[in-house]
Scaffold this motif. Structure first.
Motif, PDB file in Angstrom:
ATOM      1  N   GLU A  39      45.643  42.960  37.773  1.00 47.81           N
ATOM      2  CA  GLU A  39      46.736  42.563  38.658  1.00 47.81           C
ATOM      3  C   GLU A  39      47.590  41.461  38.049  1.00 47.81           C
ATOM      4  N   VAL A  40      46.962  40.546  37.328  1.00 45.17           N
ATOM      5  CA  VAL A  40      47.726  39.416  36.773  1.00 45.17           C
ATOM      6  C   VAL A  40      48.300  39.722  35.403  1.00 45.17           C
ATOM      7  N   MET A  65      44.257  35.417  41.056  1.00 48.47           N
ATOM      8  CA  MET A  65      43.018  35.548  40.294  1.00 48.47           C
ATOM      9  C   MET A  65      41.870  34.816  40.976  1.00 48.47           C
ATOM     10  N   ARG A  79      51.311  31.706  40.959  1.00 48.28           N
ATOM     11  CA  ARG A  79      51.101  32.965  41.681  1.00 48.28           C
ATOM     12  C   ARG A  79      49.966  33.761  41.047  1.00 48.28           C
ATOM     13  N   ALA A  80      49.958  33.858  39.708  1.00 54.08           N
ATOM     14  CA  ALA A  80      48.902  34.602  39.017  1.00 54.08           C
ATOM     15  C   ALA A  80      47.542  33.934  39.207  1.00 54.08           C
ATOM     16  N   ALA A 131      51.365  40.671  39.767  1.00 48.69           N
ATOM     17  CA  ALA A 131      51.275  39.331  40.330  1.00 48.69           C
ATOM     18  C   ALA A 131      52.566  38.545  40.201  1.00 48.69           C
TER      19      ALA A 131
END
Length: 592
Positions: free
Chosen positions: A376-377, A317, A312-313, A111
């Motif tokens: 992903e994060v 999420m 962005r994270a 991420a």
């Protein structure tokens, strides 16, 4: 005339000569700066090949590739600043992203890789522009003897370029992860030094973080107070942070309003319509998250700082949360739609089993999507699940009761001791079963209270299912006063039997109904009346039982007998022998 020069002709020729000279000088004065600019810019533009891979075959090739790519970034930035529009901004972003490929960010969460690498471009370019020319020349032009080491540093710096040993980029030379992590510190230590190389921007990192889209570029930003333009929080201009937070809060409020509208408008809707309406909420959440992220990317243009990485994270999420929510609602909605079509008792049983399994599948699906989002994060949820080891055993022990209840729920569905809607008695409780869930079952008591009973308790308890019976038992014992004649008792037994037998709801079977004299109690002659009422509905049984009891009372009255009341006689007396003995044993002197 030929031998002499005409003043007029001489003057004209002088004027023409001066005009030619003036025109030449004027044109030259205009062309020279343009040609100089073209000489500076033309090589970079001519050398740009967007589809050509960056040369990362050696440390020096990687450094040279970075400097060439950074010049293209600079040219794109100058073009955007001269005439801001989205096409030029996208061209600038593409060049930054291409340059960012020279950094090894494989250890970072997916991420934030782009954000960190984009910020690293500005940090490193600022640093290289301030290095002494001899150091940079030595780094670029010094001959390489033998194979390069695994790690190579720019002379007189700690900026390292390492060789990737494995993966898709195996064999490539990239700026090391440690260098990427320490670039902000390097930048802070050198940014106060003067530029050693010409550049259109004095501080590229600051220019990146202050850059905004065409909507806010120029006058829109200039109208803001100076303190809002100059203040920085988490390496981000304050106005960008405030605007981004405002957008996310607005999106959250819009979602809450939509949830209220959906809840009110579908309160009386059918199950499929209600399921579709509820599904619109996570879809709206995903659309809002993607829309806010898109606006932040194109117009606010967050870049590189801690806040940009966090935004962005969070945005990523939120999208995963929306898909997780949608997965839950889709499965639950399908199950509830199928269950709403169940009409018969057997269909209702299968519908409740489908609800149970649907909740388990929905929970598993939603959890899986959520775990993917965490991965992903940067939260290694998948790795944690795969390698818990002893910790996983401890968690399993902690969740032992939950798993027991889950499997107990499956056991209840497989064994079928009761179904939803049945009235049961278990242990010390009783009630109508309203739901069987993964953890507990809910029973509605006769007083209206709702009790949640763990499935493990129901599995191990002795359960009496009153709804599953095919008929209801009418069983009563009459107490008649002593003194009744045998003939009167015989007539009473025959009358009660006839009353029971002629009732349409009483079963006529072998030995039933049955009325018998069963014994002589302490205070009454006991007669037992037993019959089966042909109903499974308890309310109907109570009504029939009331009718039969009234008829029995009439039979008792017709025979001249009376019902006995339970009495107990207690005789209180004194044993004179014991009293005399006590008197003999008493040695206390008595008067006279």
């Amino acid at each position: 005339m030929r031998g002499g020069a005409s003043p007029t002709g001489a003057s004209w020729r002088g004027v023409r000569r001066r005009r030619r000279l003036f025109s030449f000088r004027g044109v030259a004065s205009l062309l020279l700066p343009i040609m100089a600019a073209l000489c500076l810019v033309a090589p970079a533009i001519a050398a740009e090949r967007p589809l050509a891979p960056l040369d990362v075959t050696s440390p020096r090739a990687t450094l040279r590739s970075f400097l060439d790519a950074a010049r293209h970034v600079e040219a794109a930035f100058v073009a955007y600043r001269a005439a801001p529009d989205h096409e030029k901004l996208r061209a600038f972003d593409r060049r930054v992203a291409r340059t960012a490929r020279l950094f090894d960010t494989g250890a970072l969460p997916h991420a934030v890789r782009e954000e960190v690498a984009a910020a690293a471009v500005g940090f490193l370019y600022d640093i290289l522009l301030r290095l002494p020319p001899e150091d940079l020349s030595l780094a670029l032009d010094a001959p390489q003897e033998g194979d390069p080491p695994i790690q190579w540093r720019i002379p007189n710096t700690e900026i390292a370029i390492t060789r990737i040993a494995e993966g898709e980029q195996a064999g490539s030379w990239l700026f090391s992860p440690r260098t990427v992590a320490r670039l902000p510190a390097f930048h802070a230590a050198i940014i106060h030094l003067p530029l050693q190389q010409p550049s259109a921007v004095e501080n590229w990192h600051l220019a990146q973080s202050n850059l905004s889209g065409p909507f806010f570029y120029g006058e829109a930003i200039d109208r803001l107070p100076a303190w809002m333009r100059q203040a920085r929080v988490l390496d981000t201009p304050l106005w960008k942070l405030v605007l981004t937070v405002t957008l996310w809060v607005g999106a959250a409020l819009l979602l809450l309003i939509w949830l209220q509208v959906v809840g009110r408008s579908t309160a009386r809707a059918t199950t499929p319509i209600r399921a579709l309406a509820r599904l619109s909420a996570p879809v709206l959440l995903a659309v809002l998250a993607i829309g806010v992220r898109r606006f932040v990317l194109l117009e606010i243009s967050l870049s590189g700082g801690a806040f940009a990485q966090a935004e962005r994270a969070i945005s990523l999420m939120v999208v995963y949360v929306a898909w997780s929510w949608a997965a839950w609602l889709v499965i639950i909605g399908l199950v509830e739609t199928v269950a709403s079509l169940s009409l018969s008792r057997d269909q209702a049983y299968h519908a409740n089993l489908a609800r149970f399994i649907g909740k388990v599948l929905a929970l598993a699906s939603a959890s899986f999507v959520f775990v993917l989002g965490l991965n992903e994060v940067g939260v290694p949820a998948l790795g944690l699940l795969a390698g818990l080891g002893f910790g996983g055993f401890a968690i399993a022990l902690a969740g032992k009761s939950t798993l027991e209840n889950l499997f107990s729920g499956l056991t209840l569905f497989a064994d079928k001791p009761f179904r939803v809607g049945d009235y049961i008695h278990y242990g010390e409780g009783a009630g109508v079963v309203e739901n069987v869930g993964p953890r507990s079952s809910r029973l509605r008591g006769l007083d209206g209270t709702l009790t949640a009973v763990p499935n493990t308790e129901l599995v191990t308890a002795r359960i009496t299912n009153y709804t599953a019976r095919t008929k209801c038992l009418f069983l009563h014992t009459l107490g008649l006063r002593y003194g009744a004649a045998p003939e009167q008792l015989e007539r009473l037994l025959e009358g009660i039997h006839a009353t029971l037998a002629r009732h349409p709801m009483v079963e006529d079977a072998t030995g039933m109904p049955r009325v018998r004299l069963t014994g002589f109690g302490d205070s009454a002659i006991e007669v037992e009346a037993r019959a089966h009422v042909l109903t499974t509905d308890y309310a109907t049984f109570l009504a029939v039982q009331q009718e039969l009891l009234f008829e029995i009372m009439r039979c008792v009255a017709d025979t001249g007998l009376r019902l006995a009341t339970r009495t107990q006689t207690v005789l209180i007396g004194r044993d004179r022998g014991d009293e005399a003995g006590r008197r003999d044993d008493d040695d206390t002197p008595r008067p006279g």
